[in-house]
Each structure stands twice: as structure tokens, then as C-alpha cells.
Design a protein around this motif. Structure first.
Motif, PDB file in Angstrom:
ATOM      1  N   SER A  47       3.278  26.766   9.983  1.00  0.00           N
ATOM      2  CA  SER A  47       1.909  26.836   9.454  1.00  0.00           C
ATOM      3  C   SER A  47       1.767  26.038   8.163  1.00  0.00           C
ATOM      4  O   SER A  47       0.776  25.323   7.976  1.00  0.00           O
ATOM      5  CB  SER A  47       1.524  28.291   9.188  1.00  0.00           C
ATOM      6  OG  SER A  47       1.593  29.036  10.364  1.00  0.00           O
ATOM      7  N   GLN A  95      -4.067  31.365  12.168  1.00  0.00           N
ATOM      8  CA  GLN A  95      -3.181  32.257  12.883  1.00  0.00           C
ATOM      9  C   GLN A  95      -3.700  33.695  12.919  1.00  0.00           C
ATOM     10  O   GLN A  95      -3.569  34.384  13.906  1.00  0.00           O
ATOM     11  CB  GLN A  95      -1.840  32.225  12.145  1.00  0.00           C
ATOM     12  CG  GLN A  95      -0.729  32.970  12.794  1.00  0.00           C
ATOM     13  CD  GLN A  95       0.580  32.648  12.082  1.00  0.00           C
ATOM     14  OE1 GLN A  95       0.598  32.073  11.002  1.00  0.00           O
ATOM     15  NE2 GLN A  95       1.672  33.014  12.684  1.00  0.00           N
ATOM     16  N   ASP A 177      -3.194  27.279  15.396  1.00  0.00           N
ATOM     17  CA  ASP A 177      -2.023  28.049  14.983  1.00  0.00           C
ATOM     18  C   ASP A 177      -2.018  29.365  15.753  1.00  0.00           C
ATOM     19  O   ASP A 177      -2.838  30.239  15.493  1.00  0.00           O
ATOM     20  CB  ASP A 177      -2.096  28.299  13.469  1.00  0.00           C
ATOM     21  CG  ASP A 177      -0.753  28.712  12.883  1.00  0.00           C
ATOM     22  OD1 ASP A 177       0.147  29.040  13.675  1.00  0.00           O
ATOM     23  OD2 ASP A 177      -0.618  28.708  11.644  1.00  0.00           O
TER      24      ASP A 177
END
Ligand SMILES: Nc1ncnc2c1ncn2[C@@H]1O[C@H](COP(=O)(O)OP(=O)(O)OP(=O)(O)O)[C@@H](O)[C@H]1O
Ligand SMILES: [Mg+2]
Lengths: 323, 311
Positions: A47, A95, A177
Motif C-alpha cells: 500500500s 483498502q 488496494d
């Protein structure tokens, strides 16, 4: 020419107990219409590599190296320039969908503001476009969901809202992500199908960060494997999955359960823990956990160099390539 | 939702009753009585007075008769201000206190909030350190000190200059007479609000949803005003609820220093004179303000955070 070209990207965080090297000397590129998969254990820097590219590192983080998107060097670009690119030609889907939406705004407003910012649409047009995009990412009853606040949506729905947000302006590159972790398999399949469709019909490029090697195998053209902030192996999906060369990649693939495994087969795991990023092992970061480690591994760091058709950072393969 | 707030108001009734009960008996426990004044009162007169105010009745009987009057909205006669009922005194003092309190609060929000938020936006710069340092000072220096300093500065040192200000007295609420007390009242609140809003804004800026907003390419202003600010305001509102109740019911210290006829000063006078009914009256009004302020805070939460549900 590559659409996104990252060269020697290093990300360091200043913390109370020292400097954390989250990303070290990462180079990668994404071509137009291509999907690059990024895999690696939790904390391997997947990330943060792309946070740095987007100019969205936390306040204590610092990036060096080069990130070119089209003609623009992103690392040195000012906020004004970045703001014309982010959310527009370059989108990131985060994410953690539970915390990535503003709690006090209706999701509809959070979607339309992107279109109003970059496309200058009026309210009605933005609303129609946002609802259409919600429908495309498999949100049922999109008109109703449009009016809701994030906390009124399930995790899976929020994940789709976040994805819709990234796709709204028809970006050239989407960094996704873990875009499907909270989705059930049927919805996941439909969402992945949408990604494939955008890739094939619009030429949209994707970076797909995921733990799910199955997703990478199904969707990505190339894959980069990260360990402790570095890329240890990269190449086409076909080659890496058919013949992984780095012991870490082999371990990762062995960790993945296969449907055709007989139920008696025990899942393999990689022994040990990911290393402490404040105090990395000498030499190859993976050597303390590596089943094939030998003399040079604790001493020197293997560079990422071509080995066959793939890139690889392991002395074992360097020797084989040399011999 | 309205039934929720109606219920909250109802719950306030037993709270208020507890305040009355506690306060009533606590007052009577304090040594001395309302008639031990400067000039000794002849014993016959004293006996008369005590009989007139029913001070010789059993305590519980006094309590219930007080409570009965209270339910009819009657706070009873003042012991010291003999020509006035407590209701009249409060009706005189409360507007003065509220006017001063509201002005101070308004100023404190108007100055404190921008200070705190801009400090958060320029974290770890000279500006931020200045705001943090000054707000710390503003919080630790008590109002009786700032009050005396300002009186000394504007009432004494600057006397006979255009900057001279009345160092006390009310003068029927003349503007000049309000400046110093309102300033003194506002200073610690400016400091608190700046400090709280700085901390909560820094916190909000770290939130994932602020990162999402930036990833959309929204201009910085929009990210702050549309996405971060509301979240950052929550702790400020939490602080402002009880603080408002406190500031509106009159600062005892400030009203005493500046001789302002608000209910804070009546409270101090009442306590010194054992003016039982006056102290009770002011306390009950204060408690009611606190209860109402907390309900209003709850309402504002609902505006700032859609997750808040009233049930
Ligand atoms: N603000 C920060 N300060 C200090 N360390 C940080 C900060 N942000 C991230 N890190 C560290 O950087 C490392 C890499 O984080 P990153 O989020 O890139 O991991 P990841 O590969 O995406 O993992 P996951 O699969 O769990 O998402 C982690 O060890 C993390 O603790
Ligand atoms: Mg991650």
C-alpha cells in the motif's frame, strides 16, 4: 511508453523508536491497458508504495526516487498539479472501506463531488452518472443507496462504493488496494468481470494489490512479489505462477489452497514472522525464513536482476543464471 | 426524536430534585444563620424574624414547604434583600449574566475556533507553537488574576488616556463597562476552545476518509471544510455544552471583581449572608441550565454525526 513508471522508490517513516523503511528501492511500471498484480505478506509495503505515488503518505513519511505518470513527475509535483490528476486520470481505491468514507456525508454526495470537481457536471448529471456507476459495481437499489450514510451500508457495499468512486471519472489508471476482500464470491466475480471489461474496452490500466493469488492469476498480466519493502520477483503471471523461482514466491504459492487438493493435504506455511522494518536482517531480508538459504544470503543483498524471462532477487537463481 | 428529548427533560426533574435536596440540607449544615449580621439583633427581634421565616419549624417541614412553593414557581423571600423575593432578584440578575455570558461565548468561539484550527493546519510551525503555548497560559491563569491585571492596566495605568476603561461597576450595562468583564470571562474559553479544536482537527486530518477526499483531487479547502471540519467540531461541542451553562449563569469571580449585578454575584452575597433562599434559587437555575445545555449538545451531535440516533 509506460503509463506509470516508478524508479527506485524508497519510503521511510519517522517514528518515536526510529526510522521505518516501509519501501526500499522499488522500481516497477504499468503499461496502458495492463493489469499489474502486487502480492506479498501484510506489512510488505504494497500500500505505501502507491500511497507515495499518489502523494498521500502520512505526515511522518518521506518518499524519494521517481514516480512518473504520463509526463508528470508525481513526487515533486505540487498539490495543485496533483489535484488535477488524482481522482481524475489516476484513482486509488483504498483498502479499508469501513473508514475510507466520510461518516457525516451521504454516499451520493461523496460520489458526485468527484464528477463536479473534474468533469464540471451539474447536480442532475452527476447524480445520474453516480447512480449508473453504483449499478455497474453491483450495488443493488443504487438510487436508495445513493441517499444513505456510510454507516447504513454493509462492509461489502461500502467497498463497492469506494470502488465506484475510483472509477467515476474514467481514470487511465486505477490503483485498487484489496478491492474485493469484503465481497462474497459471486459479487467478487462480477466486480472482477467489470475490471476486466474496463481493461479490455476502455484500455484502463490497473494495479491490483491483493492477498488473493487466485484474483491475480485470473486478472493480472504481470505480477510483482514484495517482501519487506522490496520487490523480490516479478514477471508475467503465466511464468511466475507456472515456475516461481524465488523461495518466497514458492512459499506464497504453496500457502494457497487449491480446490483440487485432496482434503487430507496440509496447507504449507512460510515459517517465521515478517521482519521488523526498523531493523532489517543483513543481506537478503528473507534469509532467516528461507529454506534454501546458503552462505552469501546473510552477507550480501541479492539485486533484482533478470533470470530467464522474469526479474528475481535471489542468489540461488543468480548462480543458476550464471552457470 | 422529540419524544426522546421530552424524556430527557423528564429525567432532568429527578436530577433537579436531588440538587434541591442536597443543597437545602447542605446550606443548613453550614454554621451561622441569615440574621447574624454586623449589628447584633436584639433577641426578641431575632425570635420574631425566625418565627416569620419559619426557621424554628422542624427541618423536614421547612423543606417540604419550600418544595411546595418551588413547584408553584416561587423561590421564596430573600432573607437579606428584604424588599425582594428571590424570583425578583433572579429576574434582575439573570439577564445581566446571560448577556455577558453570551457575548463572552460568542467572542470565544469566534477567536478560539479559527486559532485552534489554523494551528492544526500548520502543525509544528511557529504559529502552532504560539497558539498552543498561549492557550496553555490562558487555561492556567485564573480569572481573578487576569481580572486584576486588566483592572490595573486599563483602570489605573491608562487612566486619563483614550484607552481608559471603567474598572468596575455596571452603569446600567454601558458598553465601556462591559468590555473588561467580558474579556476576562472570554479569555479562558478562547484558550480551551483553541486547544480542543486544535487537537481534534489534527486527529481528523489523520482519518482515512480525509485521505480519500484528497485522493479525489479535491482542493485543500474543500477537504478541510467539507470532510474534516464536522468531525473536528464534535469535541468542541461536548466542551461547549456544560461550559455554556456555566458561563450563562454568571461567573461568581468576574461579577464580584467587577461589581456586576448578575446572579453570580447574588450567589456570592447569598452564600456569605446565609441567605438560604437566594443561594438555593441561583443553584436551581444553574442546575436547570446545565441539564438543558446537555440536551442541546445532544441535538447538535445529531446534526454533526448521522450515526447518532435518538431513542
Ligand atoms: N505512518 C506510518 N508510520 C510508521 N510506519 C508506517 C506508517 N504507515 C505505514 N507504516 C508501516 O509501513 C509498512 C508497510 O505498510 P503497508 O501499508 O504498505 O503494508 P501492506 O503491504 O499494504 O500490508 P497489508 O497487506 O496489511 O495492507 C508497515 O510495516 C507499516 O507498519
Ligand atoms: Mg495494504
Amino acid at each position: 511508453m509506460a503509463l506509470l513508471d516508478i524508479q527506485n522508490l524508497t519510503v521511510k517513516f519517522a517514528t518515536q523508536d526510529g526510522e521505518v523503511s516501509a519501501v526500499s528501492d522499488v522500481s516497477l511500471h504499468v503499461n496502458k491497458g495492463e493489469c499489474l498484480g502486487i502480492v506479498g505478506e501484510s506489512g510488505s509495503g504494497k500500500s505505501q508504495t502507491f500511497m507515495a505515488a499518489m502523494g498521500l503518505l502520512a505526515g511522518n513519511g518521506k518518499a524519494s526516487g521517481s514516480v512518473r505518470f504520463g509526463d508528470t513527475e508525481l513526487l515533486t509535483a505540487n498539490e495543485r498539479t496533483l489535484n488535477t490528476i488524482r481522482g481524475n486520470k489516476l484513482a486509488m481505491v483504498f483498502q479499508d472501506p469501513m473508514t475510507s468514507l466520510t461518516p457525516h456525508m451521504r454516499v451520493g454526495r461523496q460520489l458526485t463531488e468527484v464528477l463536479q470537481r473534474h468533469r464540471g457536471l451539474d447536480n442532475a448529471a452527476a447524480r445520474a452518472a453516480a447512480i449508473a456507476m453504483l449499478a455497474r459495481v453491483q450495488v443493488p437499489e443504487p438510487e436508495r443507496r445513493f441517499q444513505m450514510y456510510p454507516h447504513e451500508l454493509s462492509g461489502g457495499l461500502r467497498q463497492r462504493v469506494v470502488l465506484a468512486m475510483g472509477l467515476l471519472c474514467g481514470p487511465e489508471l486505477v490503483i485498487a488496494d484489496e478491492p474485493t476482500t469484503a465481497l462474497d464470491v459471486t459479487v467478487q466475480a462480477l466486480v472482477l468481470e467489470l475490471i476486466r471489461e474496463l481493461k479490455d474496452t476502455q484500455g484502463t490500466s490497473f494495479v491490483l494489490i491483493t492477498h488473493d493469488l487466485g484474483v491475480v492469476a485470473g486478472l493480472a498480466d504481470r505480477v510483482a512479489v514484495m517482501y519487506a519493502g522490496r520487490i523480490v520477483e516479478s514477471g508475467t503471471v503465466d511464468e511466475i505462477f507456472a515456475a516461481p523461482k524465488h523461495p518466497y514466491t514458492k512459499g506464497l504459492l504453496a500457502c494457497t489452497p487449491r480446490l483440487d487438493d485432496p482434503p487430507t493435504v496440509l496447507l504449507e506455511t512460510i515459517p517465521g514472522q515478517p521482519p521488523n522494518l526498523q531493523n532489517l536482517p543483513t543481506g537478503c531480508s528473507f534469509h532467516p525464513r528461507c529454506v534454501s538459504a546458503f552462505e552469501p544470503c546473510p552477507v550480501k543483498r541479492p539485486l533484482l536482476v533478470p533470470a530467464g524471462n522474469t526479474l528475481n532477487a535471489c542468489f540461488l537463481n543468480h548462480m543458476q543464471a550464471a552457470s | 426524536m422529540w419524544s426522546y428529548f421530552a424524556r430527557r427533560l423528564l429525567i432532568g426533574v429527578p436530577t433537579l430534585f436531588a440538587v434541591v435536596l442536597f443543597c437545602f440540607f447542605l446550606m443548613r449544615l453550614a454554621p451561622g444563620g441569615p440574621f447574624d449580621g454586623e449589628a447584633p439583633v436584639p433577641p426578641e427581634v431575632l425570635a420574631n424574624l425566625r418565627a416569620r421565616y419559619h426557621l424554628d419549624d422542624p427541618l423536614w417541614q421547612q423543606f417540604f414547604s419550600y418544595l411546595g412553593n418551588l413547584l408553584r414557581g416561587d423561590f421564596g423571600p430573600s432573607f437579606k434583600y428584604k424588599d425582594f423575593t428571590v424570583t425578583e432578584l433572579i429576574a434582575q440578575g439573570l439577564p445581566v449574566s446571560i448577556e455577558n455570558g453570551l457575548s463572552a461565548l460568542f467572542i470565544a468561539i469566534l477567536i478560539g475556533l479559527p486559532l485552534g484550527i489554523t494551528a492544526a493546519l500548520s502543525q509544528n510551525t511557529a504559529r502552532d507553537y504560539a497558539v498552543s503555548g498561549l492557550s496553555m497560559i490562558g487555561i492556567v491563569i485564573p480569572t481573578f488574576v487576569t481580572g486584576q491585571i486588566l483592572i490595573l492596566a486599563f483602570g489605573v495605568w491608562l487612566r486619563c488616556t483614550p484607552f481608559q476603561l471603567p474598572a468596575g461597576g455596571w452603569n446600567d450595562g454601558a458598553f465601556a463597562n462591559r468590555i473588561l468583564p467580558v474579556t476576562v470571562l472570554a479569555l479562558p474559553f478562547i484558550a480551551y476552545i483553541a486547544r480542543i479544536s486544535r487537537a481534534s482537527m489534527i486527529e481528523a486530518l489523520r482519518a482515512n476518509f480525509v485521505r480519500t477526499a484528497r485522493a479525489k483531487g479535491l482542493p485543500y479547502r474543500t477537504v478541510i471544510l467539507r470532510h474534516a471540519l464536522k468531525t473536528a467540531l464534535m469535541p468542541v461541542v461536548t466542551f461547549l455544552g456544560p461550559a455554556t451553562a456555566f458561563i450563562l449563569t454568571g461567573s461568581m469571580v468576574v461579577e464580584t471583581i467587577f461589581q456586576i449585578p448578575g446572579i453570580g454575584r447574588y450567589f456570592v452575597q447569598g452564600a456569605l449572608n446565609r441567605d438560604y433562599t437566594l443561594v438555593m434559587g441561583v443553584t436551581i437555575v444553574g442546575a436547570a441550565f446545565v441539564i438543558i445545555a446537555n440536551i442541546i449538545v445532544d441535538m447538535i451531535y445529531g446534526v454533526l454525526d448521522p450515526k447518532v440516533r435518538y431513542e
